[in-house]
Design a protein around this motif. Structure first.
Motif, short mmCIF file in Angstrom:
data_model
loop_
_atom_site.label_atom_id
_atom_site.label_comp_id
_atom_site.label_asym_id
_atom_site.label_seq_id
_atom_site.Cartn_x
_atom_site.Cartn_y
_atom_site.Cartn_z
N GLU A 132 -6.00 -3.17 5.97
CA GLU A 132 -6.40 -1.74 5.91
C GLU A 132 -5.86 -1.01 7.02
O GLU A 132 -4.61 -0.79 7.22
N THR A 133 -6.67 -0.16 7.73
CA THR A 133 -6.30 0.55 8.78
C THR A 133 -7.63 0.76 9.65
O THR A 133 -8.58 0.99 9.01
N ASN A 167 -3.77 1.92 -3.58
CA ASN A 167 -4.39 1.07 -2.58
C ASN A 167 -5.61 0.65 -3.18
O ASN A 167 -6.18 -0.30 -2.33
N LYS A 179 -8.18 3.58 1.70
CA LYS A 179 -8.53 2.30 2.23
C LYS A 179 -9.65 2.11 2.71
O LYS A 179 -9.88 0.85 2.62
N CYS A 194 -7.06 -4.58 10.38
CA CYS A 194 -7.15 -3.13 10.46
C CYS A 194 -6.35 -2.72 11.46
O CYS A 194 -6.84 -2.59 12.85
N TYR A 206 -5.19 8.87 1.96
CA TYR A 206 -4.82 7.69 2.44
C TYR A 206 -6.10 6.93 3.22
O TYR A 206 -6.20 5.78 2.75
N ALA A 226 0.93 -1.14 -0.09
CA ALA A 226 -0.22 0.02 0.02
C ALA A 226 0.77 1.20 0.04
O ALA A 226 1.93 1.19 0.30
#
Length: 354
Positions: A85-86, A56, A117, A139, A113, A41
């Motif tokens: 992901e986050t 991404n 994502k 995440c 970002y 990413a």
């Protein structure tokens, strides 16, 4: 104990179909691969949208299609595709950010970002439901150093970028006369933030432990898992800098920063022919100021313990913050050290001390 991991590197391109792998390589993977962990990413907070989208979102599309091919191939040994992901796919959602839902926030995302994502996460969920691909969604929060040693494994972005910048600035300020130093401190070492803002960070070893745990946790299939802690306040981070190395960061009102300090800073740096440094500081303030404002999201946790079997006791983030500061100074010289051999030597000594 330590296990040796035997593997090989294959060149590819995540923005290309089949991740840019030759057909012969793909067919070789069909016969051997059991898990696919998508880690590639762009984590930049300042890249343009089109670049972030390719890195991404488009890459996720290609990775999903390859994973499905591996799963459906005759004689396949494929078990799971693990997406990463986050926690910040939820953006600035003001209510509890649940692990079993993703709701686009009424407010906003901090940067491209987070947006890309979030799109990739939605794309992954839809693909999973439509195709039957077995997916585990992981995440992580903002990932920083090791929970015991502070070792950031060469990362000079996110929290480490701010730490390195303020560490260097503080060293340079010590060379100034007292009166000039006081003025410079007000201009540079004042951060647009709320003292009580909660920053959601997680040590790198908690993330790697979670990713390894997905390989032996089939019951996590179809679930989203936040690899996060309970957060650390901006005030606690600043206290770490003050007590560890004497950097006296202050908080400033975001409105005053934007309309008073920023114009003054621009004039001062232009007068001393340091406009490039001003713009670097500006990017730093814009990026990290958004994560240090009042009203940060709260991320639900629990699936990492329930589904992955990680320890219920979460890392001590104040201790971690202090160790990151020490590591960045003593091992990486605030990011200035580039010699990989010298870094490796210092890391070996650092492990022995911590």
């Amino acid at each position: 104990y330590q296990r040796r991991v035997h593997g090989r590197f294959v060149a590819g391109d995540v923005t290309a179909p089949n991740l840019g792998l030759p057909a012969a390589e793909v067919e070789r993977l069909v016969k051997s691969i059991t898990h696919m962990i998508h880690l590639a990413a762009s984590v930049s907070f300042e890249d343009p949208y089109d670049k972030m989208y390719r890195a991404n979102v488009l890459s996720t599309q290609h990775a999903l299609q390859l994973a499905l091919h591996l799963q459906e191939a005759p004689g396949s040994r494929f078990v799971n595709y693990v997406s990463t992901e986050t926690c910040y796919i939820h953006g600035r959602h003001t209510e509890l950010c649940r692990e079993d839902a993703l709701v686009f926030p009424r407010d906003y995302y901090n940067n491209y970002y987070e947006v890309t994502k979030a799109i990739a996460d939605i794309q992954t969920r839809h693909f999973m439901l439509a195709s039957g691909l077995r997916v585990i969604s992981v995440c992580p929060a903002i990932t920083i150093g090791h929970s015991r040693s502070g070792n950031n494994h060469g990362d000079t972005k996110v929290i480490n970028a701010a730490g390195n910048a303020f560490g260097r600035i503080n060293e340079e300020m010590q060379k100034l006369p007292p009166v000039v130093r006081s003025l410079a401190s007000w201009l540079v070492l004042s951060f647009p933030s709320s003292y009580q803002a909660v920053i959601n960070v997680v040590p790198i070893d908690r993330v790697t432990d979670g990713l390894v745990a997905t390989l032996r946790s089939p019951l996590a299939t179809g679930e989203r898992i936040h690899l996060a802690c309970t957060g650390i306040t901006a005030g606690e981070v600043v206290r770490s800098f003050r007590e560890e190395i004497g950097v006296k960061l202050k908080f400033s009102n975001p409105v005053l920063h934007r309309y008073l300090r920023r114009p003054v800073l621009k004039l001062v740096f232009k007068a001393i022919n340091q406009e490039r440094l001003f713009f670097r500081l500006l990017v730093l303030f814009d990026i990290f100021g958004s994560y240090a404002e009042w009203g940060q999201p709260t991320h639900e946790v629990g699936n990492d313990v329930r589904l992955l079997g990680l320890p219920e006791e979460r890392p001590n983030l104040e201790f971690l913050s202090r160790m990151v500061v020490r590591h960045n100074l003593l091992v990486q010289d605030w990011g200035r050290l580039r010699d990989v051999h010298e870094i490796a030597r210092r890391e070996t000594e650092w492990r022995g001390l911590t």
